[in-house]
Design an enzyme around this catalytic site. Structure first.
Site, PDB file in Angstrom:
ATOM      1  N   ASP A 339      32.102  10.545  51.931  1.00 39.90           N
ATOM      2  CA  ASP A 339      30.905  11.462  52.174  1.00 39.90           C
ATOM      3  C   ASP A 339      29.912  10.500  51.981  1.00 39.90           C
ATOM      4  O   ASP A 339      30.277   9.188  51.989  1.00 39.90           O
ATOM      5  CB  ASP A 339      30.720  12.072  51.203  1.00 39.90           C
ATOM      6  CG  ASP A 339      31.726  13.313  50.715  1.00 39.90           C
ATOM      7  OD1 ASP A 339      32.150  13.831  52.282  1.00 39.90           O
ATOM      8  OD2 ASP A 339      31.802  13.780  49.466  1.00 39.90           O
ATOM      9  N   ASP A 376       4.101  15.540  45.867  1.00 33.38           N
ATOM     10  CA  ASP A 376       5.133  16.232  46.609  1.00 33.38           C
ATOM     11  C   ASP A 376       6.258  15.321  45.117  1.00 33.38           C
ATOM     12  O   ASP A 376       6.516  13.718  45.559  1.00 33.38           O
ATOM     13  CB  ASP A 376       5.377  15.420  47.659  1.00 33.38           C
ATOM     14  CG  ASP A 376       6.573  15.684  48.326  1.00 33.38           C
ATOM     15  OD1 ASP A 376       7.935  16.195  48.113  1.00 33.38           O
ATOM     16  OD2 ASP A 376       7.375  15.663  49.728  1.00 33.38           O
ATOM     17  N   THR A 407      10.017  24.707  51.137  1.00 34.52           N
ATOM     18  CA  THR A 407      11.046  25.586  51.349  1.00 34.52           C
ATOM     19  C   THR A 407      12.100  25.552  52.223  1.00 34.52           C
ATOM     20  O   THR A 407      11.317  25.431  53.049  1.00 34.52           O
ATOM     21  CB  THR A 407      10.191  27.578  50.767  1.00 34.52           C
ATOM     22  OG1 THR A 407      10.087  27.683  52.208  1.00 34.52           O
ATOM     23  CG2 THR A 407       9.160  27.564  49.674  1.00 34.52           C
ATOM     24  N   ASP A 560      35.769  21.226  48.188  1.00 34.24           N
ATOM     25  CA  ASP A 560      36.472  20.535  48.386  1.00 34.24           C
ATOM     26  C   ASP A 560      37.879  21.018  48.470  1.00 34.24           C
ATOM     27  O   ASP A 560      38.797  19.898  48.492  1.00 34.24           O
ATOM     28  CB  ASP A 560      35.519  19.234  47.755  1.00 34.24           C
ATOM     29  CG  ASP A 560      34.604  18.313  48.580  1.00 34.24           C
ATOM     30  OD1 ASP A 560      34.347  18.903  50.138  1.00 34.24           O
ATOM     31  OD2 ASP A 560      33.448  18.397  48.041  1.00 34.24           O
TER      32      ASP A 560
END
Length: 720
Positions: A339, A376, A407, A560
């Site tokens: 990955d 943030d 969102t 997976d």
């Protein structure tokens, strides 16, 4: 079984890269002495027959011992091949044959002993835990957590499918998945790491392990294991070797060794009739000594220990291999699937550049981006503020106003200022739609923005557009923030090593092809699969396997599981779902996807160690031939004395020296069998050449030197 509070197998010796290494203390005298009782118990013929080579040596030891006991009464032959041998010769041969068998068992006992010590430490900490089982989970979801009806029971009585409530401070009573709630969990008992982790329902990080402790909040856990079949039970069985089965390669090598042993048994049995034609007699102890020197006793003694030690090295790196077959397969891997996020990159995108629009000052863009990011909490938002501070733009306090969080629907975040005006940052299309609500963007602005977005995307980055609206609603695009997945330091060098091993690397990511291509190029990946779905992963693995490749991959989610089950080596993360851990044939307790690279190295080290010691074992027989054959027949055929190139003092001394060396070399090689031959990335041909040079030539030279030195000592004994 009762669930446990446990301590994971640990090793205080840590490599510079953070992985654990085998302690050299495993080879000291104390460990050898501790393993001796286990080695003696293994003399049971019911156990020895599983190792054909050493079983033959034990049979020879029993026969020689019986002859030594009978000789004073029968007046057995004291000559062999025309050469006189001392009366104590048979006893000496018998003694060293028994030591050979014990040393062989000692190698396996030492390897098993470390795992059993780790398993014992787990068992000692096991305590029964009280579980708060829900009478009905449906009633809990309807009535709520406070009014749920629970019954306290022992964790040993939990059944598959039960639901239990666990609150802060309590031990999790059994393996399961969180089906309601979120909590901070202390998993140090399993992983050895003190930092707590977050586990929550509905995702790929919902699995929890019995014996770990909830630190905060309240969760409901559905039990996914039967009593006696928990993850801890499996861990105990694996680390002590109780669940270890011989791998196909081991079975094949055992068959080869057994075949060689049978051949040499026939050779030894036919020597005496052949010698009879020359009026020579070859005594049974000498024939037994010859047989033991002919068969590959060194690798026969160490083969099992090599396999056990390979799994032990994985355990010391907090990886549990469900079978020795998986460890071997890791050594033969030709394709490695990884990955991108968390493996190749750090996983948190970082702001690296502010790109202003025409007519917009750099300072104005930076101040707006920082202003929208001060509240943030995401890593991306924090990185924008850090980059702004690095550009000497001060924005230390959040402005008065209402924070607008990100969102999935809006794909934007920012702030609505109390003084009027709005600031947004987000995906280009989302910000453009937001701006166009009041007034459409002009074509030059659209072209300039598209140019900057495309440039960043083509370079593997993620464009984050910054825009403002004034109090009257007039909007303006200020510029673009470049976010970039940061490739881990040194990862390119590690992939280069894999390439040198002949392993092809493939990056799997959900990113678009442009971003994936850029990251793959920077990290040195051979290939990539972009916008990958679970079906795509499974199809890729099957395609590689159809082409004759062995495939390894990591995963943590239920999606997976099919790919993990299909892969030849499937490494499931301990943080992942129960389905993922059941599908894989290895579990990484640290949940570090990059460890797959280390697993491949350990697998290759196991195969190379076995091959190297097999080469050494067969090669060192050559020197023993030169010691034993001339000694057997030099009295009848004086010309054979020319083969006595070591100038050994007497036939009896030569035969005994070869037997002594045959036993001692096993003890000398135990550390190497347990530690493993050091692996250096290289092509198969280079590895073969190096092993033939080091262990092939070394296996020939070492016995010549060793037998000669032993002969010098044995010759000092009267009669030899």
């Amino acid at each position: 079984m009762s669930t446990t509070s446990l301590t994971a197998p640990t090793d205080p010796h840590i490599e510079h890269d953070g992985t654990k290494k085998t302690s050299s203390g495993a080879f000291d005298l104390a460990h050898l002495v501790a393993a001796l009782p286990g080695a003696l118990r293994k003399l049971d013929p019911r156990q020895m027959w599983r190792n054909p080579v050493m079983f033959i040596v034990e049979v020879g030891a029993v026969l020689t011992t019986a002859l030594a006991i009978a000789e004073p009464f029968t007046g057995g032959p004291q000559s062999s091949g025309g050469s006189e041998i001392p009366a104590s010769f048979t006893w000496a041969i018998a003694g060293w044959l028994w030591l050979t068998v014990i040393f062989a068992n000692l190698a396996e006992a030492v390897a098993e002993g470390r795992g059993k010590a780790q398993a014992d430490s787990l068992r000692k900490t096991r305590t029964s835990t009280t579980a708060h089982r829900l009478q009905t989970y449906d009633a809990f979801t309807d009535a709520g957590a406070e009014s749920a009806v629970v019954e306290p029971i022992s964790s040993a009585d939990l059944q598959l499918g039960d639901h239990v409530v666990v609150i802060a401070g309590e031990l999790i009573p059994g393996d399961g998945d969180i089906v309601w709630g979120i909590a901070s969990v202390d998993e140090s008992a399993i992983t050895g790491e003190s930092a707590p982790v977050v586990r929550e329902s509905g995702g790929d990080r919902s699995a929890v392990t019995g014996g770990t402790r909830v630190l905060s909040d309240r969760v409901v856990i559905q039990i996914t294991s039967k009593p006696g079949e928990t993850f801890v039970d499996r861990m105990i069985g694996l680390v002590e070797g109780a669940s270890r089965q011989k791998t196909p390669n081991e079975i094949a090598l055992n068959i080869l060794l057994a075949s060689l042993s049978i051949i040499f048994v026939v050779v030894a049995l036919t020597l005496n009739p052949i010698a009879g034609y020359s009026a020579a007699t070859v005594s049974i102890p000498v024939l037994v000594a010859l047989l033991v020197c002919l068969i590959p006793t060194t690798i026969g003694a160490l083969l099992s220990a090599i396999g056990i030690a390979g799994m032990d090295r994985l355990v010391q790196r907090n990886v549990l291999a469900m079978s020795g077959r998986a460890v071997e397969a890791a050594g033969d891997i030709t394709t490695l699937l990884l990955d991108k996020t968390g493996t190749i990159t750090y996983g948190n995108r970082q702001a690296t550049e502010f790109v202003a629009m025409p007519g917009v000052s750099q300072g104005e863009l930076i101040r707006a981006a920082a202003l929208s990011s001060l509240s943030d909490p995401t890593p991306e938002g924090k990185s924008i503020v850090d980059l702004a501070i690095g550009c000497d733009v001060t924005a230390n306090e959040p402005a008065a106003g209402e924070v607008v969080p990100f969102t999935a629907q809006t794909r934007m975040s920012g702030i609505d200022l109390a003084a009027g005006g709005q600031v947004r940052k987000g995906a280009g299309s989302a910000v453009m739609s937001w701006i166009s609500e009041s007034e459409p963007l002009t074509e030059p602005v659209q072209l300039a923005l598209a140019e900057r977005v495309e440039l960043i995307s083509n370079d593997g980055g993620t464009p984050l557009v910054v825009a403002t609206k004034d109090a009257d609603g007039a909007g303006r695009i200020l510029g673009v923030v470049r976010l970039k997945d940061i490739v881990k330091e040194g990862i390119a060098e590690r992939f280069s090593e894999l390439r040198a091993m002949g392993i092809r690397t493939v990056m799997i990511t959900g990113d678009n092809a442009l971003t994936a291509k850029a990251i793959a190029a920077e990290a040195g990946i051979d290939d990539f699969l972009a916008e990958a779905t679970p079906e795509d992963k499974l199809a890729l693995i099957r395609k590689e396997q159809a082409g004759g490749n062995l495939v390894a991959m990591t995963g943590d989610g239920t999606n997976d599981a099919p790919a993990l089950a299909q892969a030849d080596v499937g490494v499931a993360m301990n943080t992942g779902t129960s389905a993922a851990k059941e599908a894989g044939n290895m579990v990484d307790l640290d949940s570090d996807p990059t460890k797959l690279i280390d697993i491949v190295r350990i697998g290759k080290q196991l195969l190379i160690t076995r091959g190297a010691l097999t080469t050494f074992s067969i090669a060192n027989d050559i020197a023993k031939y030169f010691a034993v054959i001339p000694a057997m027949f030099a009295g009848v055929f004086p010309a054979l004395d020319r083969l006595n190139i070591m100038s050994l003092s007497s036939p009896a001394s030569a035969i005994l020296s070869a037997i002594i060396f045959n036993a001692i070399i096993i003890v000398v090689l135990i550390p190497l069998a347990l530690r493993g031959v050091k692996y250096r990335p290289a092509s198969a041909s280079k590895v073969l050449s190096r092993n033939l040079l080091v262990y092939g030539v070394g296996g020939i030279v070492a016995p010549f030197v060793g037998i000669k030195l032993i002969d010098l000592v044995v010759s000092l004994i009267p009669g030899f």
